[in-house]
Scaffold this motif. Structure first.
Motif, mmCIF file in Angstrom:
data_model
loop_
_atom_site.group_PDB
_atom_site.id
_atom_site.type_symbol
_atom_site.label_atom_id
_atom_site.label_comp_id
_atom_site.label_asym_id
_atom_site.label_seq_id
_atom_site.Cartn_x
_atom_site.Cartn_y
_atom_site.Cartn_z
ATOM 1 N N GLU A 153 3.432 -4.248 -16.586
ATOM 2 C CA GLU A 153 4.579 -5.012 -16.079
ATOM 3 C C GLU A 153 4.360 -6.520 -16.168
ATOM 4 N N THR A 154 5.474 -7.233 -16.360
ATOM 5 C CA THR A 154 5.367 -8.697 -16.397
ATOM 6 C C THR A 154 5.468 -9.232 -14.969
ATOM 7 N N TYR A 155 4.961 -10.450 -14.786
ATOM 8 C CA TYR A 155 5.006 -11.057 -13.452
ATOM 9 C C TYR A 155 5.194 -12.552 -13.590
ATOM 10 N N GLY A 156 6.205 -13.089 -12.948
ATOM 11 C CA GLY A 156 6.440 -14.519 -12.997
ATOM 12 C C GLY A 156 6.070 -15.199 -11.690
ATOM 13 N N SER A 157 6.623 -14.712 -10.596
ATOM 14 C CA SER A 157 6.334 -15.336 -9.305
ATOM 15 C C SER A 157 6.446 -14.303 -8.189
ATOM 16 N N VAL A 158 6.062 -14.737 -7.006
ATOM 17 C CA VAL A 158 6.063 -13.872 -5.827
ATOM 18 C C VAL A 158 7.474 -13.342 -5.512
ATOM 19 N N LYS A 159 8.508 -14.056 -5.952
ATOM 20 C CA LYS A 159 9.896 -13.630 -5.704
ATOM 21 C C LYS A 159 10.178 -12.257 -6.329
ATOM 22 N N GLU A 160 9.389 -11.911 -7.355
ATOM 23 C CA GLU A 160 9.602 -10.622 -8.012
ATOM 24 C C GLU A 160 9.205 -9.437 -7.138
ATOM 25 N N VAL A 203 -0.915 -6.752 8.317
ATOM 26 C CA VAL A 203 -0.723 -8.024 9.037
ATOM 27 C C VAL A 203 -0.850 -9.208 8.081
ATOM 28 N N ILE A 204 -1.963 -9.241 7.325
ATOM 29 C CA ILE A 204 -2.184 -10.374 6.406
ATOM 30 C C ILE A 204 -1.114 -10.378 5.313
ATOM 31 N N LEU A 205 -0.795 -9.193 4.787
ATOM 32 C CA LEU A 205 0.249 -9.127 3.755
ATOM 33 C C LEU A 205 1.600 -9.541 4.325
ATOM 34 N N GLY A 206 1.918 -9.072 5.522
ATOM 35 C CA GLY A 206 3.198 -9.413 6.147
ATOM 36 C C GLY A 206 3.347 -10.918 6.327
ATOM 37 N N ASN A 207 2.254 -11.572 6.754
ATOM 38 C CA ASN A 207 2.294 -13.039 6.922
ATOM 39 C C ASN A 207 2.524 -13.740 5.593
ATOM 40 N N PHE A 208 1.851 -13.244 4.553
ATOM 41 C CA PHE A 208 1.995 -13.860 3.226
ATOM 42 C C PHE A 208 3.447 -13.741 2.743
ATOM 43 N N LEU A 209 4.024 -12.555 2.890
ATOM 44 C CA LEU A 209 5.403 -12.342 2.419
ATOM 45 C C LEU A 209 6.377 -13.221 3.207
ATOM 46 N N LYS A 210 6.148 -13.275 4.513
ATOM 47 C CA LYS A 210 7.015 -14.086 5.371
ATOM 48 C C LYS A 210 6.939 -15.563 4.978
ATOM 49 N N ASP A 211 5.713 -16.056 4.776
ATOM 50 C CA ASP A 211 5.529 -17.460 4.381
ATOM 51 C C ASP A 211 6.236 -17.770 3.071
ATOM 52 N N ASN A 212 6.365 -16.732 2.226
ATOM 53 C CA ASN A 212 6.981 -16.949 0.920
ATOM 54 C C ASN A 212 8.447 -16.531 0.872
ATOM 55 N N VAL A 222 9.797 -13.653 1.213
ATOM 56 C CA VAL A 222 10.031 -12.415 0.450
ATOM 57 C C VAL A 222 10.122 -11.235 1.414
ATOM 58 N N THR A 223 11.124 -10.375 1.204
ATOM 59 C CA THR A 223 11.225 -9.150 1.988
ATOM 60 C C THR A 223 10.817 -7.975 1.107
ATOM 61 N N ALA A 224 9.728 -7.325 1.485
ATOM 62 C CA ALA A 224 9.267 -6.159 0.717
ATOM 63 C C ALA A 224 8.891 -5.082 1.721
ATOM 64 N N HIS A 225 8.818 -3.842 1.243
ATOM 65 C CA HIS A 225 8.439 -2.755 2.145
ATOM 66 C C HIS A 225 6.914 -2.591 2.126
ATOM 67 N N ILE A 226 6.304 -2.737 3.277
ATOM 68 C CA ILE A 226 4.849 -2.571 3.355
ATOM 69 C C ILE A 226 4.540 -1.126 3.704
ATOM 70 N N HIS A 227 3.840 -0.460 2.782
ATOM 71 C CA HIS A 227 3.482 0.946 2.978
ATOM 72 C C HIS A 227 2.019 0.985 3.391
ATOM 73 N N GLU A 228 1.772 1.224 4.665
ATOM 74 C CA GLU A 228 0.391 1.168 5.154
ATOM 75 C C GLU A 228 -0.349 2.467 4.876
ATOM 76 N N ILE A 229 -1.469 2.356 4.150
ATOM 77 C CA ILE A 229 -2.344 3.518 3.958
ATOM 78 C C ILE A 229 -3.783 3.091 4.225
ATOM 79 N N SER A 230 -4.630 4.052 4.586
ATOM 80 C CA SER A 230 -5.950 3.655 5.062
ATOM 81 C C SER A 230 -7.027 3.651 3.971
ATOM 82 N N GLY A 231 -6.745 4.221 2.826
ATOM 83 C CA GLY A 231 -7.770 4.207 1.778
ATOM 84 C C GLY A 231 -7.181 4.573 0.427
#
Ligand code: PRT
Ligand code: ZN
Length: 213
Positions: free
Chosen positions: A103-110, A122-131, A133-142
């Motif tokens: 896949e191609t990638y230009g910026s975080v907006k994608e 938590v860290i991912l949510g903060n990063f998306l919020k700062d940028n 961007v609304t994305a669905h965070i699927h939490e898995i443990s491994g």
């Protein structure tokens, strides 16, 4: 009363060896035989607790352990109320977003509207919020890296060191969102006697580090 400092270190994993060596190099002797959960130093007022890294910030927040060593990634993700005592310079890694190599990638907006699998919501949510961007965070443990190939998520956000794991799962790193190294954390309300034991350890660490440079 003679106080003994309780030190929480990872039982077995990427932080264990360097954490134990740090104290050994400071001349603190203890027996960490296989399977042991606790060890008392024979020549220093300290007791070691061998734990899973994820549990260490909570033990330190509660004062069950007085100090502990974890990755900054775990410290920030667990968001416990602890003091940041000292950065230790080992177990360096980064937390990155990766997508399928094709896949191609230009910026975080994608990432808008996409789903991202991670153990670091938590860290991912903060990063998306700062940028913005609304994305669905699927939490898995491994085994986060297999998520795109099995259709669980479009992207992943996981710890990267050499990059080999991403490569072998057909992924490419597109955003570094957090840089991490080992950190010593401490209980915020240590008694003066325990604080002075911590100070002795910090003094010895500095001496060892100065001798190496
Ligand atoms: O059992 P316990 O819960 O105590 O351990 P754990 O399995 O949760 O953690 P562990 O021992 O794997 O890692 C402890 C800490 O080491 C992490 O929290 C990071 O701060 C740090 N660290 C440094 C790493 C890595 N390097 C690392 N490469 N943690 C994990 N990895 C994994 C990553 O998750 C991915 O699966 O290694 C893989 C990627 O490595 P590369 O080299 O292929 O990019
Ligand atoms: Zn863990």
């Amino acid at each position: 009363m003679n106080e003994v400092l309780r030190i929480a270190v990872q039982k077995s994993g990427r932080l264990s060896e360097d954490s134990l060596n740090l104290f050994k190099e400071c001349g603190i002797k203890f027996d960490n035989g296989a399977g042991k959960l606790k060890a008392t130093s024979s020549n220093f007022p300290a007791e070691f607790l061998f734990l899973r890294d994820d549990d260490i910030p909570g033990y330190v927040e509660d004062g069950v352990a007085d100090i502990g060593i974890v990755g900054q990634n775990v410290h920030v993700e667990t968001s416990k109320h602890v003091n940041e005592v000292k950065l230790l310079g080992f177990s360096k890694c980064r937390l990155s977003i990766a997508i399928p190599r094709s896949e191609t990638y230009g910026s975080v907006k994608e990432l808008e509207g996409k789903s991202i699998a991670t153990s670091y919501p938590v860290i991912l949510g903060n990063f998306l919020k700062d940028n913005g961007v609304t994305a669905h965070i699927h939490e898995i443990s491994g085994s986060v890296e297999i998520a795109p190939s099995i259709g669980l998520a479009h992207a992943v956000c996981d710890i990267v060191s050499s990059g080999g794991t991403l490569l072998s799962n057909g992924l490419k790193e597109v955003e570094v969102i957090f840089r991490s190294e080992a950190i010593m954390i401490g209980y915020p309300n240590l008694s003066p006697e325990k604080q002075s034991i911590v100070n002795q350890i910090l003094f010895r660490i500095d001496s060892v580090q100065r001798a190496k440079n």
